[in-house]
Every structure is written in structure tokens, then in C-alpha cells.
Design a protein around this motif. Structure first.
Motif, PDB file in Angstrom:
ATOM      1  N   VAL A 165      -6.210 -15.500  15.893  1.00 58.51           N
ATOM      2  CA  VAL A 165      -5.764 -14.034  15.563  1.00 58.51           C
ATOM      3  C   VAL A 165      -4.526 -14.362  15.370  1.00 58.51           C
ATOM      4  O   VAL A 165      -3.694 -14.601  16.379  1.00 58.51           O
ATOM      5  N   LEU A 166      -3.862 -13.454  14.472  1.00 56.94           N
ATOM      6  CA  LEU A 166      -2.369 -13.256  14.355  1.00 56.94           C
ATOM      7  C   LEU A 166      -2.098 -12.075  14.745  1.00 56.94           C
ATOM      8  O   LEU A 166      -2.651 -11.063  13.861  1.00 56.94           O
ATOM      9  N   LYS A 167      -1.394 -11.666  15.643  1.00 53.94           N
ATOM     10  CA  LYS A 167      -0.875 -10.272  15.902  1.00 53.94           C
ATOM     11  C   LYS A 167       0.328  -9.893  15.120  1.00 53.94           C
ATOM     12  O   LYS A 167       1.318 -10.502  15.450  1.00 53.94           O
ATOM     13  N   VAL A 168       0.267  -9.056  14.024  1.00 53.98           N
ATOM     14  CA  VAL A 168       1.335  -8.727  13.273  1.00 53.98           C
ATOM     15  C   VAL A 168       1.843  -7.455  13.486  1.00 53.98           C
ATOM     16  O   VAL A 168       0.955  -6.398  13.809  1.00 53.98           O
ATOM     17  N   ARG A 169       2.942  -7.319  14.015  1.00 59.42           N
ATOM     18  CA  ARG A 169       3.555  -5.905  14.386  1.00 59.42           C
ATOM     19  C   ARG A 169       4.777  -5.431  13.481  1.00 59.42           C
ATOM     20  O   ARG A 169       5.538  -6.277  13.062  1.00 59.42           O
ATOM     21  N   GLY A 170       4.331  -4.547  12.809  1.00 61.74           N
ATOM     22  CA  GLY A 170       5.340  -3.807  11.972  1.00 61.74           C
ATOM     23  C   GLY A 170       5.899  -2.685  12.501  1.00 61.74           C
ATOM     24  O   GLY A 170       5.455  -1.888  12.841  1.00 61.74           O
ATOM     25  N   SER A 171       7.288  -2.587  12.314  1.00 61.42           N
ATOM     26  CA  SER A 171       7.807  -1.559  13.250  1.00 61.42           C
ATOM     27  C   SER A 171       9.315  -1.070  12.437  1.00 61.42           C
ATOM     28  O   SER A 171       9.960  -1.707  11.676  1.00 61.42           O
ATOM     29  N   LEU A 172       9.484   0.378  12.688  1.00 59.78           N
ATOM     30  CA  LEU A 172      10.762   0.866  12.095  1.00 59.78           C
ATOM     31  C   LEU A 172      11.972   0.611  12.857  1.00 59.78           C
ATOM     32  O   LEU A 172      13.080   0.679  11.824  1.00 59.78           O
ATOM     33  N   ASP A 173      11.898   0.275  13.895  1.00 56.89           N
ATOM     34  CA  ASP A 173      13.086  -0.138  14.790  1.00 56.89           C
ATOM     35  C   ASP A 173      13.202  -1.700  14.938  1.00 56.89           C
ATOM     36  O   ASP A 173      12.132  -2.303  15.000  1.00 56.89           O
ATOM     37  N   SER A 174      14.295  -1.992  15.035  1.00 56.15           N
ATOM     38  CA  SER A 174      14.399  -3.733  15.273  1.00 56.15           C
ATOM     39  C   SER A 174      13.937  -4.070  16.808  1.00 56.15           C
ATOM     40  O   SER A 174      13.594  -5.564  16.728  1.00 56.15           O
ATOM     41  N   ARG A 175      13.556  -3.223  17.721  1.00 58.95           N
ATOM     42  CA  ARG A 175      13.073  -3.456  19.108  1.00 58.95           C
ATOM     43  C   ARG A 175      11.566  -3.562  19.024  1.00 58.95           C
ATOM     44  O   ARG A 175      10.804  -3.839  20.045  1.00 58.95           O
ATOM     45  N   GLY A 176      10.856  -2.945  18.057  1.00 60.50           N
ATOM     46  CA  GLY A 176       9.400  -3.116  17.900  1.00 60.50           C
ATOM     47  C   GLY A 176       8.885  -2.142  18.606  1.00 60.50           C
ATOM     48  O   GLY A 176       7.643  -1.896  18.839  1.00 60.50           O
ATOM     49  N   ILE A 177       9.559  -0.902  18.899  1.00 62.23           N
ATOM     50  CA  ILE A 177       8.913   0.159  19.743  1.00 62.23           C
ATOM     51  C   ILE A 177       8.236   1.020  18.903  1.00 62.23           C
ATOM     52  O   ILE A 177       7.065   1.430  19.177  1.00 62.23           O
ATOM     53  N   ILE A 178       8.564   1.478  17.623  1.00 61.32           N
ATOM     54  CA  ILE A 178       8.036   2.564  16.819  1.00 61.32           C
ATOM     55  C   ILE A 178       7.308   1.693  15.810  1.00 61.32           C
ATOM     56  O   ILE A 178       7.958   1.224  14.872  1.00 61.32           O
ATOM     57  N   GLY A 179       5.925   1.524  15.961  1.00 63.25           N
ATOM     58  CA  GLY A 179       5.289   0.638  14.756  1.00 63.25           C
ATOM     59  C   GLY A 179       3.923   0.565  15.162  1.00 63.25           C
ATOM     60  O   GLY A 179       3.220   1.280  16.051  1.00 63.25           O
ATOM     61  N   ARG A 180       3.455  -0.415  14.508  1.00 62.92           N
ATOM     62  CA  ARG A 180       1.745  -0.663  14.924  1.00 62.92           C
ATOM     63  C   ARG A 180       1.548  -2.296  14.898  1.00 62.92           C
ATOM     64  O   ARG A 180       2.249  -2.766  14.155  1.00 62.92           O
ATOM     65  N   GLY A 184       0.856  -1.234   0.167  1.00 64.80           N
ATOM     66  CA  GLY A 184       0.199   0.168  -0.049  1.00 64.80           C
ATOM     67  C   GLY A 184       0.889   1.201  -0.075  1.00 64.80           C
ATOM     68  O   GLY A 184       0.513   2.245  -0.605  1.00 64.80           O
ATOM     69  N   ASN A 185       2.051   1.011   0.589  1.00 63.50           N
ATOM     70  CA  ASN A 185       2.825   2.448   0.511  1.00 63.50           C
ATOM     71  C   ASN A 185       4.318   2.083  -0.072  1.00 63.50           C
ATOM     72  O   ASN A 185       5.233   3.009  -0.221  1.00 63.50           O
ATOM     73  N   GLY A 186       4.604   0.787  -0.162  1.00 62.97           N
ATOM     74  CA  GLY A 186       5.945   0.232  -0.979  1.00 62.97           C
ATOM     75  C   GLY A 186       6.910   0.272   0.290  1.00 62.97           C
ATOM     76  O   GLY A 186       8.367   0.247  -0.295  1.00 62.97           O
ATOM     77  N   LYS A 187       6.727   0.299   1.423  1.00 60.95           N
ATOM     78  CA  LYS A 187       7.769   0.215   2.599  1.00 60.95           C
ATOM     79  C   LYS A 187       7.802  -1.020   3.094  1.00 60.95           C
ATOM     80  O   LYS A 187       6.997  -1.809   3.368  1.00 60.95           O
ATOM     81  N   THR A 188       9.017  -1.386   3.427  1.00 62.10           N
ATOM     82  CA  THR A 188       9.252  -2.493   4.570  1.00 62.10           C
ATOM     83  C   THR A 188       9.803  -2.317   5.816  1.00 62.10           C
ATOM     84  O   THR A 188      10.334  -1.168   6.180  1.00 62.10           O
ATOM     85  N   TYR A 189       9.097  -3.050   6.669  1.00 59.53           N
ATOM     86  CA  TYR A 189       9.162  -2.759   8.123  1.00 59.53           C
ATOM     87  C   TYR A 189       9.829  -4.097   8.794  1.00 59.53           C
ATOM     88  O   TYR A 189       9.663  -5.228   8.362  1.00 59.53           O
ATOM     89  N   ASN A 190      10.423  -4.105   9.805  1.00 60.59           N
ATOM     90  CA  ASN A 190      10.619  -5.153  10.793  1.00 60.59           C
ATOM     91  C   ASN A 190       9.424  -5.654  11.249  1.00 60.59           C
ATOM     92  O   ASN A 190       8.353  -4.874  11.335  1.00 60.59           O
ATOM     93  N   CYS A 191       9.335  -7.089  11.530  1.00 62.28           N
ATOM     94  CA  CYS A 191       8.006  -7.636  11.709  1.00 62.28           C
ATOM     95  C   CYS A 191       8.271  -8.705  12.903  1.00 62.28           C
ATOM     96  O   CYS A 191       9.160  -9.536  12.821  1.00 62.28           O
ATOM     97  N   THR A 192       7.297  -8.833  13.848  1.00 60.52           N
ATOM     98  CA  THR A 192       7.389 -10.140  14.677  1.00 60.52           C
ATOM     99  C   THR A 192       5.719 -10.264  14.584  1.00 60.52           C
ATOM    100  O   THR A 192       4.982  -9.531  14.151  1.00 60.52           O
ATOM    101  N   MET A 193       5.557 -11.612  14.951  1.00 61.66           N
ATOM    102  CA  MET A 193       3.929 -12.058  15.075  1.00 61.66           C
ATOM    103  C   MET A 193       4.016 -13.166  16.280  1.00 61.66           C
ATOM    104  O   MET A 193       4.779 -13.484  16.763  1.00 61.66           O
ATOM    105  N   GLN A 194       2.483 -13.010  16.650  1.00 56.14           N
ATOM    106  CA  GLN A 194       2.052 -13.893  17.763  1.00 56.14           C
ATOM    107  C   GLN A 194       0.829 -14.517  17.531  1.00 56.14           C
ATOM    108  O   GLN A 194      -0.042 -13.570  17.205  1.00 56.14           O
ATOM    109  N   VAL A 195       0.478 -15.734  17.648  1.00 56.94           N
ATOM    110  CA  VAL A 195      -0.879 -16.360  17.471  1.00 56.94           C
ATOM    111  C   VAL A 195      -1.404 -16.317  18.715  1.00 56.94           C
ATOM    112  O   VAL A 195      -1.021 -16.808  19.676  1.00 56.94           O
ATOM    113  N   LYS A 196      -2.655 -15.589  18.734  1.00 55.91           N
ATOM    114  CA  LYS A 196      -3.640 -15.671  19.944  1.00 55.91           C
ATOM    115  C   LYS A 196      -5.033 -16.505  19.525  1.00 55.91           C
ATOM    116  O   LYS A 196      -5.762 -15.677  18.891  1.00 55.91           O
ATOM    117  N   GLY A 197      -5.270 -17.681  19.524  1.00 53.43           N
ATOM    118  CA  GLY A 197      -6.326 -18.269  19.215  1.00 53.43           C
ATOM    119  C   GLY A 197      -6.295 -18.229  17.645  1.00 53.43           C
ATOM    120  O   GLY A 197      -5.263 -18.911  16.765  1.00 53.43           O
TER     121      GLY A 197
END
Length: 141
Positions: free
Chosen positions: A118-133, A103-116
Motif C-alpha cells: 500500500v502506498l499512502k499518498v497524502r495531498g494537502s493544501l499546506d506544506s506541513r500536510g495538516i490540511i488534506g487527505r 478530477g478537479n484541476g487542482k495541484t496539492y503538496n504531496c507526501t508518500m509512504q510505502v507500507k507493504g
């Protein structure tokens, strides 16, 4: 006693494998615009687009990766596009990978966790996952 210890070790390995397999499958993005299939390749997890709400442009041609900053990739189809790369299982979490947002052509650091289902997918600008959604993706049954 030896059999007991071997049984416990086998159960622990089976449980770990079951947790890792939990992420494999198809997941619908929270906005409903796409379905991503997560699969294992070697020791990493990747994900590709397998369904799009709008798979074609208004003229009937396939939707393409037109926001990609690499001009040589701007004409590739979105259908089948690998957007998750290189995630490694760590217990019930997946980390160390990247997620590409067509949608914006950008690549982000990623972490995921399955909760039932629902897959919680976090994209972040920093490797520690602080700045992201974090986005919720929902298992397709």
C-alpha cells in the motif's frame, strides 16, 4: 576492523537504496479508476497515468484534462499525464513534491509512504500536510 566498518556502511547504503526503490512501480488508486506508474528521474520521484478505467469519452475520443485551470492544457490526454512531481526520498518517506488531481484541476503538496503493498499518498493544501487527505494506492503485481 576497517573491513567491518566498510561492510556495515555498504549494507546501510544498500538498505537505503532498497527502501527508495520500494515506491517504484505501478499503483492502482483506491477508487480503481486509474493506475499510476511511479518512476525515478534523477534524484526525484514522479508518477504518470498508465491506465484508466475510462480512457475515452462517450464519442470515442481520448479522455482529456478538461478541468485544468490552464486553458492551454485542457486538451491534453489524461493517459500518460504526469500527476506526481518532484518527490524526494527521506528514509522510507517521500516528500517535497506535488500531486495534480485531474478530477478537479487542482495541484496539492504531496507526501508518500510505502507500507507493504500500500502506498499512502497524502495531498494537502499546506506544506506541513495538516490540511488534506490521505489515499491508499495498491501495488499492481
Amino acid at each position: 576492523m576497517k573491513k567491518f566498518i566498510l561492510s556495515i556502511a555498504f549494507l546501510a547504503m544498500s538498505f537505503s537504496a532498497a527502501l527508495a526503490q520500494d515506491v517504484i512501480g505501478q499503483w492502482k488508486l483506491e477508487d480503481g479508476t486509474a493506475i499510476v506508474e511511479v518512476y525515478k528521474s534523477g534524484d526525484v520521484y514522479n508518477g504518470k497515468i498508465v491506465w484508466l478505467e475510462k480512457p475515452t469519452e462517450d464519442d470515442g475520443t481520448p479522455a482529456i484534462d478538461d478541468k485544468n485551470p490552464d486553458k492551454s492544457l485542457c486538451t491534453r490526454p489524461l493517459m500518460g499525464l504526469n500527476m506526481l512531481h518532484g518527490l524526494k526520498a527521506n528514509g522510507g518517506k517521500y516528500s517535497g513534491g506535488k500531486i495534480y488531481d485531474p478530477g478537479n484541476g487542482k495541484t496539492y503538496n504531496c507526501t508518500m509512504q510505502v507500507k507493504g503493498d500500500v502506498l499512502k499518498v497524502r495531498g494537502s493544501l499546506d506544506s506541513r500536510g495538516i490540511i488534506g487527505r490521505t489515499m491508499d494506492w495498491f501495488r499492481v503485481k
